[in-house]
Scaffold this motif. Structure first.
Motif, PDB file in Angstrom:
ATOM      1  N   MET A   1      22.786 103.324   9.277  1.00 33.38           N
ATOM      2  CA  MET A   1      24.185 102.969   9.116  1.00 33.38           C
ATOM      3  C   MET A   1      24.251 101.599   8.460  1.00 33.38           C
ATOM      4  O   MET A   1      23.656 100.653   8.940  1.00 33.38           O
ATOM      5  CB  MET A   1      24.891 102.969  10.467  1.00 33.38           C
ATOM      6  CG  MET A   1      26.321 102.561  10.358  1.00 33.38           C
ATOM      7  SD  MET A   1      27.381 103.048  11.729  1.00 33.38           S
ATOM      8  CE  MET A   1      26.737 102.130  13.069  1.00 33.38           C
ATOM      9  N   ILE A   2      24.992 101.512   7.350  1.00 29.68           N
ATOM     10  CA  ILE A   2      25.107 100.269   6.595  1.00 29.68           C
ATOM     11  C   ILE A   2      26.453  99.623   6.918  1.00 29.68           C
ATOM     12  O   ILE A   2      27.513 100.243   6.745  1.00 29.68           O
ATOM     13  CB  ILE A   2      24.981 100.530   5.085  1.00 29.68           C
ATOM     14  CG1 ILE A   2      23.653 101.233   4.798  1.00 29.68           C
ATOM     15  CG2 ILE A   2      25.085  99.227   4.307  1.00 29.68           C
ATOM     16  CD1 ILE A   2      23.550 101.822   3.422  1.00 29.68           C
ATOM     17  N   ALA A   3      26.400  98.383   7.379  1.00 26.30           N
ATOM     18  CA  ALA A   3      27.601  97.672   7.818  1.00 26.30           C
ATOM     19  C   ALA A   3      28.557  97.422   6.658  1.00 26.30           C
ATOM     20  O   ALA A   3      28.146  97.272   5.502  1.00 26.30           O
ATOM     21  CB  ALA A   3      27.214  96.345   8.458  1.00 26.30           C
ATOM     22  N   LEU A   4      29.828  97.367   6.986  1.00 28.76           N
ATOM     23  CA  LEU A   4      30.848  96.997   6.010  1.00 28.76           C
ATOM     24  C   LEU A   4      30.714  95.520   5.665  1.00 28.76           C
ATOM     25  O   LEU A   4      30.275  94.726   6.501  1.00 28.76           O
ATOM     26  CB  LEU A   4      32.244  97.247   6.583  1.00 28.76           C
ATOM     27  CG  LEU A   4      32.641  98.699   6.819  1.00 28.76           C
ATOM     28  CD1 LEU A   4      33.910  98.767   7.653  1.00 28.76           C
ATOM     29  CD2 LEU A   4      32.837  99.422   5.498  1.00 28.76           C
ATOM     30  N   GLY A  19      38.717 105.058  11.537  1.00 28.69           N
ATOM     31  CA  GLY A  19      37.393 105.380  12.070  1.00 28.69           C
ATOM     32  C   GLY A  19      36.259 104.994  11.144  1.00 28.69           C
ATOM     33  O   GLY A  19      35.145 105.493  11.297  1.00 28.69           O
ATOM     34  N   VAL A  20      36.537 104.128  10.174  1.00 32.12           N
ATOM     35  CA  VAL A  20      35.519 103.697   9.217  1.00 32.12           C
ATOM     36  C   VAL A  20      34.880 102.412   9.726  1.00 32.12           C
ATOM     37  O   VAL A  20      35.499 101.350   9.700  1.00 32.12           O
ATOM     38  CB  VAL A  20      36.127 103.489   7.803  1.00 32.12           C
ATOM     39  CG1 VAL A  20      35.087 102.952   6.839  1.00 32.12           C
ATOM     40  CG2 VAL A  20      36.725 104.792   7.290  1.00 32.12           C
ATOM     41  N   ASP A  21      33.659 102.529  10.221  1.00 35.79           N
ATOM     42  CA  ASP A  21      32.942 101.380  10.775  1.00 35.79           C
ATOM     43  C   ASP A  21      31.713 101.007   9.963  1.00 35.79           C
ATOM     44  O   ASP A  21      31.012 100.065  10.295  1.00 35.79           O
ATOM     45  CB  ASP A  21      32.514 101.677  12.217  1.00 35.79           C
ATOM     46  CG  ASP A  21      33.709 101.898  13.127  1.00 35.79           C
ATOM     47  OD1 ASP A  21      34.677 101.130  13.051  1.00 35.79           O
ATOM     48  OD2 ASP A  21      33.676 102.870  13.905  1.00 35.79           O
ATOM     49  N   HIS A  46      37.685  96.826  -4.959  1.00 34.16           N
ATOM     50  CA  HIS A  46      36.618  96.296  -5.811  1.00 34.16           C
ATOM     51  C   HIS A  46      35.395  95.897  -4.973  1.00 34.16           C
ATOM     52  O   HIS A  46      34.265  96.248  -5.304  1.00 34.16           O
ATOM     53  CB  HIS A  46      37.147  95.104  -6.608  1.00 34.16           C
ATOM     54  CG  HIS A  46      36.146  94.491  -7.521  1.00 34.16           C
ATOM     55  ND1 HIS A  46      35.755  95.078  -8.699  1.00 34.16           N
ATOM     56  CD2 HIS A  46      35.435  93.345  -7.411  1.00 34.16           C
ATOM     57  CE1 HIS A  46      34.848  94.305  -9.277  1.00 34.16           C
ATOM     58  NE2 HIS A  46      34.641  93.253  -8.515  1.00 34.16           N
ATOM     59  N   VAL A  47      35.633  95.182  -3.884  1.00 31.91           N
ATOM     60  CA  VAL A  47      34.546  94.750  -2.996  1.00 31.91           C
ATOM     61  C   VAL A  47      33.835  95.968  -2.399  1.00 31.91           C
ATOM     62  O   VAL A  47      32.607  96.043  -2.383  1.00 31.91           O
ATOM     63  CB  VAL A  47      35.087  93.827  -1.876  1.00 31.91           C
ATOM     64  CG1 VAL A  47      34.040  93.596  -0.794  1.00 31.91           C
ATOM     65  CG2 VAL A  47      35.563  92.501  -2.459  1.00 31.91           C
ATOM     66  N   LEU A  48      34.611  96.930  -1.919  1.00 32.69           N
ATOM     67  CA  LEU A  48      34.021  98.125  -1.314  1.00 32.69           C
ATOM     68  C   LEU A  48      33.228  98.935  -2.333  1.00 32.69           C
ATOM     69  O   LEU A  48      32.129  99.412  -2.035  1.00 32.69           O
ATOM     70  CB  LEU A  48      35.109  98.994  -0.678  1.00 32.69           C
ATOM     71  CG  LEU A  48      35.807  98.394   0.538  1.00 32.69           C
ATOM     72  CD1 LEU A  48      36.977  99.276   0.969  1.00 32.69           C
ATOM     73  CD2 LEU A  48      34.848  98.157   1.690  1.00 32.69           C
ATOM     74  N   GLN A  49      33.767  99.064  -3.541  1.00 31.47           N
ATOM     75  CA  GLN A  49      33.056  99.805  -4.594  1.00 31.47           C
ATOM     76  C   GLN A  49      31.715  99.146  -4.904  1.00 31.47           C
ATOM     77  O   GLN A  49      30.692  99.818  -5.026  1.00 31.47           O
ATOM     78  CB  GLN A  49      33.919  99.865  -5.862  1.00 31.47           C
ATOM     79  CG  GLN A  49      33.261 100.614  -6.998  1.00 31.47           C
ATOM     80  CD  GLN A  49      33.130 102.092  -6.720  1.00 31.47           C
ATOM     81  OE1 GLN A  49      34.123 102.791  -6.608  1.00 31.47           O
ATOM     82  NE2 GLN A  49      31.920 102.584  -6.592  1.00 31.47           N
ATOM     83  N   ASN A  50      31.723  97.821  -5.011  1.00 34.76           N
ATOM     84  CA  ASN A  50      30.481  97.085  -5.287  1.00 34.76           C
ATOM     85  C   ASN A  50      29.464  97.281  -4.171  1.00 34.76           C
ATOM     86  O   ASN A  50      28.266  97.450  -4.433  1.00 34.76           O
ATOM     87  CB  ASN A  50      30.755  95.598  -5.498  1.00 34.76           C
ATOM     88  CG  ASN A  50      31.381  95.317  -6.842  1.00 34.76           C
ATOM     89  OD1 ASN A  50      31.356  96.135  -7.754  1.00 34.76           O
ATOM     90  ND2 ASN A  50      31.978  94.142  -6.972  1.00 34.76           N
TER      91      ASN A  50
END
Length: 66
Positions: A1-4, A19-21, A46-50
């Motif tokens: 699991m990769i952290a946000l 529920g997105v952790d 943009h941050v999430l896509q990167n």
């Protein structure tokens, strides 16, 4: 699991409410779905896509309309 990644509080709340952790959870949604959530703006996308790209993940593919 990769952290946000670190995000502003409204974006973090929006993701948590769905529920997105982790980035793995995020990859279960399309970019359009995530963009529609209250608290998620263009900068957050943009941050999430990167971050997804960095870990060889991606938003879920949109299904073509028939």
């Amino acid at each position: 699991m990769i952290a946000l990644p670190r995000l502003a509080a409204p974006a973090k709340r929006a993701l948590t409410s769905k529920g997105v952790d982790s980035l793995d959870d995020l990859a279960l949604y399309t970019r359009r779905e995530v963009e529609s959530w209250h608290g998620i703006g263009p900068n957050v996308i943009h941050v999430l896509q990167n971050e997804l790209t960095k870990y060889h993940l991606a938003f879920k593919e949109e299904k073509p309309s028939t």
